[in-house]
Design a protein around this motif. Structure first.
Motif, PDB file in Angstrom:
ATOM      1  N   MET A 287       0.854  -1.191   0.000  1.00  0.00           N
ATOM      2  CA  MET A 287       0.000   0.000   0.000  1.00  0.00           C
ATOM      3  C   MET A 287       0.885   1.234   0.000  1.00  0.00           C
ATOM      4  N   ALA A 288       1.292   1.636  -1.199  1.00  0.00           N
ATOM      5  CA  ALA A 288       2.236   2.744  -1.308  1.00  0.00           C
ATOM      6  C   ALA A 288       1.941   3.649  -2.506  1.00  0.00           C
ATOM      7  N   SER A 289       0.782   3.472  -3.140  1.00  0.00           N
ATOM      8  CA  SER A 289       0.429   4.296  -4.302  1.00  0.00           C
ATOM      9  C   SER A 289      -0.209   5.602  -3.850  1.00  0.00           C
ATOM     10  N   PRO A 290       0.011   6.689  -4.596  1.00  0.00           N
ATOM     11  CA  PRO A 290      -0.539   7.990  -4.193  1.00  0.00           C
ATOM     12  C   PRO A 290      -2.049   8.077  -4.387  1.00  0.00           C
ATOM     13  N   LEU A 291      -2.636   9.131  -3.829  1.00  0.00           N
ATOM     14  CA  LEU A 291      -4.061   9.388  -3.993  1.00  0.00           C
ATOM     15  C   LEU A 291      -4.411   9.506  -5.472  1.00  0.00           C
ATOM     16  N   HIS A 292      -5.579   9.022  -5.833  1.00  0.00           N
ATOM     17  CA  HIS A 292      -6.103   9.071  -7.204  1.00  0.00           C
ATOM     18  C   HIS A 292      -5.362   8.149  -8.172  1.00  0.00           C
TER      19      HIS A 292
END
Length: 291
Positions: free
Chosen positions: A259-264
């Motif tokens: 869980m390391a992806s940015p918002l949107h």
């Protein structure tokens, strides 16, 4: 939808509601705002119009947003400006269509648009104080219908982000001067619409010490940090224009869980171990503030 964390925000506020109902408030009142339409920039404004800050009158307001760039168990906050004013624009550049083999018989809006895009960037680099953070982004461009034809019009859309109110007020006029100058010099016409959306979100610095105290109570020492503002927009800004407000970010990043992806981002997800942290922080802040 798990796209920007608003499902988590709702869950955390439900958690806060449960905690506050089990630990009765001894004095004062706590309102919980399950507000829709944050992404459109209109939700907070409508709730204010409906009187959500009255009966009883709200003395202070606090909100949070998840942050996938910060590890779970940590909280960040900005001292003054938190999020930029977020405004949007649409431009239509009109020429006259024709055959690609005979460009002299047409007025081609595509090179006009290219010149407009290039020149608009100079507003930030050459007409704005470099010490005032400003972003001008063209997010979309549409024009043309065939490889061997000159289009009759091109449409552009984008956003302007500013942290300074005077800069914000000046951007519309500066942009129109550029668009008008470029299109008229190349024989074209234009339509320009500028939409003011959310203002600058500013924290009331007097509310920050209670947040730091609360974070340390719940998450321990070294779990709170002051950070620079974001150029993202946030409609919580409408509340802080009416009453003293505080907006902070809750870490939800867990690389071990992927869980390391940015918002949107299409793969955005958050560490659900952060949910009770957020709910507890909101509830405990309310109790600490009222004390």
């Amino acid at each position: 939808m798990r796209h920007c964390g608003h499902d988590a925000h709702t869950t955390m506020l439900l958690c806060a509601a449960k905690l506050l109902s089990e630990n009765k408030v001894k004095k004062g009142n706590v309102k919980l705002l399950f507000q829709p339409a944050e992404e459109t920039g209109k939700g907070a404004k409508r709730l204010i119009e409906y009187g959500v800050l009255q009966n009883p009158k709200v003395d202070a307001i606090v909100g949070l947003h998840v942050n996938p760039m910060v590890e779970t168990g940590h909280v960040t906050c900005s001292k003054k400006e938190v999020c930029a004013a977020s405004d949007f624009f649409n431009i239509e550049i009109k020429g006259s269509g024709g055959h690609a083999a005979h460009p002299h018989l047409s007025k081609d809006p595509i090179p006009m648009a290219a010149n407009v895009i290039s020149s608009l960037q100079q507003i930030v680099s050459r007409q704005t104080d470099p010490l005032t953070s400003t972003v001008l982004t063209i997010g979309q461009i549409h024009g043309g219908y065939a490889d061997n034809a000159i289009a009759s019009s091109v449409s552009l859309g984008g956003t302007v982000r500013t942290l300074d109110e005077d800069v914000r007020k000046s951007m519309k006029e500066k942009m129109e001067n550029v668009i008008s100058g470029v299109t008229s010099s190349l024989g074209g016409e234009y339509k320009f619409h500028y939409h003011y959306e959310t203002p600058v979100l500013t924290n009331d610095t007097s509310l920050i010490p209670t947040l730091e105290e609360t974070v340390k109570m719940i998450l321990g020492e070294h779990s709170f940090s002051i950070v620079n503002p974001s150029m993202g927009g946030e409609d919580f800004a409408f509340y802080t224009r009416e009453v003293p407000g505080l907006f902070f970010r809750l870490g939800v990043r867990n690389e071990n869980k992927g869980m390391a992806s940015p918002l949107h981002h299409p793969l955005f997800d958050l560490d659900e171990e952060s949910l009770p942290y957020g709910g507890t922080l909101l509830a405990q802040y309310a109790l600490n503030y009222l004390e």
